[in-house]
Design a protein around this motif. Structure first.
Motif, short mmCIF file in Angstrom:
data_model
loop_
_atom_site.label_atom_id
_atom_site.label_comp_id
_atom_site.label_asym_id
_atom_site.label_seq_id
_atom_site.Cartn_x
_atom_site.Cartn_y
_atom_site.Cartn_z
N ASP A 182 0.84 -1.25 0.11
CA ASP A 182 0.10 0.07 -0.20
C ASP A 182 0.98 1.27 0.01
O ASP A 182 1.00 1.84 0.96
CB ASP A 182 -0.96 0.05 1.31
N THR A 183 1.27 1.52 -1.28
CA THR A 183 2.03 2.91 -1.32
C THR A 183 0.86 4.24 -1.25
O THR A 183 -0.52 3.79 -0.97
CB THR A 183 2.69 2.95 -2.79
N ILE A 184 1.41 5.42 -1.10
CA ILE A 184 0.60 6.48 -0.94
C ILE A 184 -0.72 6.41 -1.95
O ILE A 184 -1.77 6.76 -1.58
CB ILE A 184 1.43 8.01 -0.98
N PRO A 185 0.10 6.40 -3.35
CA PRO A 185 -1.28 6.50 -4.52
C PRO A 185 -2.34 5.36 -4.21
O PRO A 185 -3.56 5.72 -4.32
CB PRO A 185 -0.46 6.15 -5.76
N MET A 186 -1.70 4.10 -3.73
CA MET A 186 -2.96 3.12 -3.42
C MET A 186 -3.85 3.55 -2.38
O MET A 186 -5.02 3.28 -2.34
CB MET A 186 -2.32 1.71 -3.03
N ALA A 187 -3.13 4.05 -1.22
CA ALA A 187 -3.88 4.52 0.03
C ALA A 187 -4.94 5.36 -0.24
O ALA A 187 -6.12 5.46 0.16
CB ALA A 187 -2.84 4.86 0.91
N ILE A 188 -4.67 6.25 -1.15
CA ILE A 188 -5.74 7.41 -1.58
C ILE A 188 -6.94 6.83 -2.41
O ILE A 188 -7.88 7.07 -2.25
CB ILE A 188 -4.79 8.25 -2.43
N TYR A 189 -6.28 5.92 -3.40
CA TYR A 189 -7.49 5.44 -4.29
C TYR A 189 -8.50 4.53 -3.39
O TYR A 189 -9.64 4.80 -3.58
CB TYR A 189 -6.78 4.49 -5.40
#
Length: 227
Positions: A177-184
């Motif tokens: 869970d990278t930041i872009p993943m966490a946002i989505y």
């Protein structure tokens, strides 16, 4: 107050840092090797290097899945011989970041090397300097502003990579869970405060990096024109 898990930030920084290291080394080496050399097929080769810039990230991710998936050309071999898989691991996120950010580093390095005055390198050679010494004492310092710009842009691109990463490693909380993943996935689950928090974090990182590069470049241009 939000009960935040900061693992996406740590993972994103780790993925971006590792991928940037490999991208920088490969980009500088390949760009220097090809700089000011003309040969049949060079344009095709450079087009392949820059292709991830114009392809949708999902297409890049699909290609990586074909290569590194459990039944992929490389993935099946790794699984059979080493019982190791790339998909659903943070290493896969690193590979995805390398592929999508390499064009930025290569393009910056190629422009930096091609803009150098070849007479300076030739002067060093006539004084008995080896190619290795010419590179480190003449070429690299003069090309450093362009290389640094590519380095920072590659890091920022790796930090914000989403589409190819999602295709290759999926979303596993605490693992991929990278930041872009966490946002989505925060938006998908209706956690808008959490999504907003990570959006602010990644915008701050990106803006700070670009601001610093611009400041550093202008400062060095002024120093160069005064000297």
């Amino acid at each position: 107050m939000l009960d935040m898990d900061y693992s996406p930030l740590l993972l994103s920084l780790k993925v971006a840092a590792i991928s940037t290291f490999f991208v920088f080394v490969a980009g500088v080496f390949i760009a220097y090797l090809l700089a000011k050399r003309d040969f049949f097929g060079k344009s095709i080769l450079e087009a392949l290097f820059l292709l991830p810039l114009v392809l949708p990230p999902t297409v890049v991710g699909f290609g990586l899945l074909i290569l590194f998936g459990k039944k992929g050309w490389i993935g099946s071999w790794l699984l059979e011989w080493f019982d190791f898989q790339i998909v659903f691991t943070w290493i896969g996120a690193v590979i995805a970041s390398i592929v999508v950010s390499f064009p930025l580093m290569y393009q910056s390095a190629a422009a930096a090397f091609e803009s150098l005055d070849e007479r300076l390198s030739n002067a060093a050679r006539t004084m008995g300097a080896s190619e290795w010494r010419v590179f480190w004492s003449v070429v690299f310092p003069l090309a450093w502003p362009g290389l640094l710009a590519g380095l920072v842009l590659s890091f920022a691109r790796g930090l914000g990579e989403f589409g190819a990463t999602l295709m290759l490693v999926g979303y596993i909380p605490g693992k991929t869970d990278t930041i872009p993943m966490a946002i989505y996935f925060a938006v998908e689950s209706g956690q808008m405060e959490k999504a907003t928090f990570w959006v602010v974090i990644i915008i701050t990182f990106g803006f700070s990096l670009i601001l610093w590069v611009n400041w550093w470049s202008k400062r060095n241009i002024r120093r160069f024109t005064k000297s």
